[in-house]
Design a protein around this motif. Structure first.
Motif, PDB file in Angstrom:
ATOM      1  N   SER A   1       4.258   9.641  -4.325  1.00 26.21           N
ATOM      2  CA  SER A   1       5.161   8.710  -4.228  1.00 26.21           C
ATOM      3  C   SER A   1       5.538   8.538  -5.737  1.00 26.21           C
ATOM      4  CB  SER A   1       5.204   7.708  -3.493  1.00 26.21           C
ATOM      5  OG  SER A   1       3.787   6.911  -3.789  1.00 26.21           O
ATOM      6  N   ASN A   2       6.613   7.567  -5.847  1.00 27.07           N
ATOM      7  CA  ASN A   2       7.019   6.877  -7.226  1.00 27.07           C
ATOM      8  C   ASN A   2       7.099   5.460  -7.244  1.00 27.07           C
ATOM      9  OD1 ASN A   2       7.416   9.440  -8.681  1.00 27.07           O
ATOM     10  ND2 ASN A   2       8.919   9.687  -6.984  1.00 27.07           N
ATOM     11  N   ALA A   3       6.786   4.824  -8.400  1.00 26.28           N
ATOM     12  CA  ALA A   3       7.026   3.221  -8.213  1.00 26.28           C
ATOM     13  C   ALA A   3       8.202   3.237  -9.461  1.00 26.28           C
ATOM     14  CB  ALA A   3       5.927   2.647  -8.342  1.00 26.28           C
ATOM     15  N   GLN A   4       8.991   2.030  -9.318  1.00 22.40           N
ATOM     16  CA  GLN A   4       9.728   1.542 -10.362  1.00 22.40           C
ATOM     17  C   GLN A   4       9.402   0.156 -11.071  1.00 22.40           C
ATOM     18  OE1 GLN A   4      13.431   1.432  -8.169  1.00 22.40           O
ATOM     19  NE2 GLN A   4      13.798   3.420  -8.675  1.00 22.40           N
ATOM     20  N   VAL A   5       9.813  -0.019 -12.299  1.00 20.39           N
ATOM     21  CA  VAL A   5       9.622  -1.345 -12.746  1.00 20.39           C
ATOM     22  C   VAL A   5      10.845  -1.989 -13.271  1.00 20.39           C
ATOM     23  CG1 VAL A   5       8.638  -2.376 -15.096  1.00 20.39           C
ATOM     24  CG2 VAL A   5       7.383  -0.490 -14.123  1.00 20.39           C
TER      25      VAL A   5
ATOM     26  N   ILE B   1      -2.249  12.414  -5.219  1.00 19.07           N
ATOM     27  CA  ILE B   1      -3.629  12.887  -5.089  1.00 19.07           C
ATOM     28  C   ILE B   1      -4.308  12.014  -5.816  1.00 19.07           C
ATOM     29  CG2 ILE B   1      -5.083  14.763  -4.821  1.00 19.07           C
ATOM     30  CD1 ILE B   1      -2.713  16.696  -4.802  1.00 19.07           C
ATOM     31  N   GLY B   2      -4.376  10.568  -5.822  1.00 17.64           N
ATOM     32  CA  GLY B   2      -5.282   9.524  -6.386  1.00 17.64           C
ATOM     33  C   GLY B   2      -4.872   9.585  -7.897  1.00 17.64           C
ATOM     34  N   ARG B   3      -3.967   9.920  -8.450  1.00 21.07           N
ATOM     35  CA  ARG B   3      -3.757   9.797  -9.966  1.00 21.07           C
ATOM     36  C   ARG B   3      -2.341   9.153 -10.044  1.00 21.07           C
ATOM     37  NH1 ARG B   3      -5.025  13.917 -14.556  1.00 21.07           N
ATOM     38  NH2 ARG B   3      -7.190  13.327 -13.394  1.00 21.07           N
ATOM     39  N   VAL B   4      -2.231   8.187 -11.066  1.00 22.24           N
ATOM     40  CA  VAL B   4      -0.818   7.653 -11.314  1.00 22.24           C
ATOM     41  C   VAL B   4      -0.478   7.937 -12.575  1.00 22.24           C
ATOM     42  CG1 VAL B   4       0.497   5.304 -11.671  1.00 22.24           C
ATOM     43  CG2 VAL B   4      -1.305   5.593 -10.009  1.00 22.24           C
ATOM     44  N   THR B   5       0.721   8.432 -12.933  1.00 18.88           N
ATOM     45  CA  THR B   5       1.087   8.958 -14.103  1.00 18.88           C
ATOM     46  C   THR B   5       2.424   8.531 -14.670  1.00 18.88           C
ATOM     47  OG1 THR B   5       2.253  10.785 -13.261  1.00 18.88           O
ATOM     48  CG2 THR B   5       0.129  11.250 -13.885  1.00 18.88           C
ATOM     49  N   PHE B   6       2.715   8.157 -16.010  1.00 23.72           N
ATOM     50  CA  PHE B   6       3.719   7.823 -16.449  1.00 23.72           C
ATOM     51  C   PHE B   6       4.072   8.292 -17.948  1.00 23.72           C
ATOM     52  CE2 PHE B   6       0.518   4.697 -17.975  1.00 23.72           C
ATOM     53  CZ  PHE B   6       0.930   4.824 -19.171  1.00 23.72           C
TER      54      PHE B   6
ATOM     55  N   GLU C   1      17.361  -4.183 -14.221  1.00 22.60           N
ATOM     56  CA  GLU C   1      17.639  -3.068 -13.278  1.00 22.60           C
ATOM     57  C   GLU C   1      16.397  -2.582 -12.943  1.00 22.60           C
ATOM     58  OE1 GLU C   1      18.911   0.921 -15.838  1.00 22.60           O
ATOM     59  OE2 GLU C   1      20.605  -0.510 -15.005  1.00 22.60           O
ATOM     60  N   TRP C   2      15.805  -1.722 -11.876  1.00 24.27           N
ATOM     61  CA  TRP C   2      14.706  -1.184 -11.398  1.00 24.27           C
ATOM     62  C   TRP C   2      14.986   0.283 -12.324  1.00 24.27           C
ATOM     63  CZ3 TRP C   2      10.665  -3.498  -9.615  1.00 24.27           C
ATOM     64  CH2 TRP C   2      10.636  -4.599  -8.885  1.00 24.27           C
ATOM     65  N   GLN C   3      13.818   0.518 -12.870  1.00 23.12           N
ATOM     66  CA  GLN C   3      13.961   1.973 -13.489  1.00 23.12           C
ATOM     67  C   GLN C   3      12.620   2.663 -13.041  1.00 23.12           C
ATOM     68  OE1 GLN C   3      14.587   1.721 -17.512  1.00 23.12           O
ATOM     69  NE2 GLN C   3      16.558   0.750 -17.525  1.00 23.12           N
ATOM     70  N   PRO C   4      12.581   3.999 -12.552  1.00 24.76           N
ATOM     71  CA  PRO C   4      11.559   4.843 -12.408  1.00 24.76           C
ATOM     72  C   PRO C   4      10.429   4.808 -13.374  1.00 24.76           C
ATOM     73  CG  PRO C   4      13.654   5.940 -11.947  1.00 24.76           C
ATOM     74  CD  PRO C   4      13.971   4.749 -12.819  1.00 24.76           C
ATOM     75  N   ALA C   5       9.194   4.437 -13.194  1.00 21.61           N
ATOM     76  CA  ALA C   5       8.255   4.416 -14.370  1.00 21.61           C
ATOM     77  C   ALA C   5       7.016   5.272 -13.861  1.00 21.61           C
ATOM     78  CB  ALA C   5       8.008   2.929 -14.498  1.00 21.61           C
ATOM     79  N   PHE C   6       6.397   5.181 -12.642  1.00 21.35           N
ATOM     80  CA  PHE C   6       5.330   5.676 -12.339  1.00 21.35           C
ATOM     81  C   PHE C   6       5.383   6.715 -11.239  1.00 21.35           C
ATOM     82  CE2 PHE C   6       4.513   1.445 -13.660  1.00 21.35           C
ATOM     83  CZ  PHE C   6       3.642   1.832 -14.818  1.00 21.35           C
ATOM     84  N   SER C   7       4.349   7.794 -11.376  1.00 13.32           N
ATOM     85  CA  SER C   7       4.419   8.723 -10.117  1.00 13.32           C
ATOM     86  C   SER C   7       2.900   8.767  -9.778  1.00 13.32           C
ATOM     87  CB  SER C   7       4.804  10.209 -10.809  1.00 13.32           C
ATOM     88  OG  SER C   7       4.789  11.039  -9.610  1.00 13.32           O
ATOM     89  N   TYR C   8       2.943   8.806  -8.343  1.00 14.73           N
ATOM     90  CA  TYR C   8       1.477   8.709  -7.910  1.00 14.73           C
ATOM     91  C   TYR C   8       1.138   9.930  -6.899  1.00 14.73           C
ATOM     92  CZ  TYR C   8      -2.442   7.873  -4.564  1.00 14.73           C
ATOM     93  OH  TYR C   8      -3.466   7.912  -3.622  1.00 14.73           O
TER      94      TYR C   8
ATOM     95  N   GLU D   1       0.842  -1.191  -0.079  1.00 16.81           N
ATOM     96  CA  GLU D   1      -0.079   0.037  -0.153  1.00 16.81           C
ATOM     97  C   GLU D   1       0.927   1.226  -0.083  1.00 16.81           C
ATOM     98  OE1 GLU D   1      -2.989   0.317   2.803  1.00 16.81           O
ATOM     99  OE2 GLU D   1      -3.533  -1.950   2.857  1.00 16.81           O
ATOM    100  N   ILE D   2       0.589   2.277  -0.610  1.00 17.30           N
ATOM    101  CA  ILE D   2       1.093   3.469  -0.799  1.00 17.30           C
ATOM    102  C   ILE D   2       0.253   4.517   0.184  1.00 17.30           C
ATOM    103  CG2 ILE D   2       1.779   5.500  -2.083  1.00 17.30           C
ATOM    104  CD1 ILE D   2       2.010   3.645  -4.540  1.00 17.30           C
ATOM    105  N   GLN D   3       0.829   4.748   1.328  1.00 12.09           N
ATOM    106  CA  GLN D   3       0.144   5.898   2.086  1.00 12.09           C
ATOM    107  C   GLN D   3       0.535   7.336   2.114  1.00 12.09           C
ATOM    108  OE1 GLN D   3      -2.135   4.653   4.220  1.00 12.09           O
ATOM    109  NE2 GLN D   3      -1.918   2.819   3.773  1.00 12.09           N
TER     110      GLN D   3
END
Length: 87
Positions: free
Chosen positions: A16-20, A40-45, A31-38, A10-12
């Protein structure tokens, strides 16, 4: 959900960011690379031209899996809706 352990992830944080995990060569290198940004209820890439053209792009596949899991849609900057399937 961590598919290996069954642990719920869970992201509290408000932002925050997530990698793929991406294969980086022709061998087993990855390798892990940055991919998503979260935020206020929205995930972007970043939908790069390569991602838009390659149905096997790992970020595209992760975006599809995420949307499928949470019942979301992939919507472009101009409001266009992308209907992709997991390959």
């Amino acid at each position: 959900m961590n598919q290996n352990t069954g642990e719920r992830i869970e992201i509290q944080l408000p932002h925050s960011n997530a990698q793929v995990y991406i294969q980086t060569g022709t061998g087993p290198e990855s390798e892990w690379q940055p991919a998503f940004s979260y935020s206020i209820g929205r995930v972007t890439f970043a939908a790069t031209p390569a991602l838009l053209q390659d149905p096997l792009d790992p970020v595209r596949q992760a975006a599809i899996a995420l949307c499928t899991k949470i019942g979301a849609r992939i919507v472009g900057d101009e409001g266009e809706v992308y209907v992709w399937e997991i390959s």
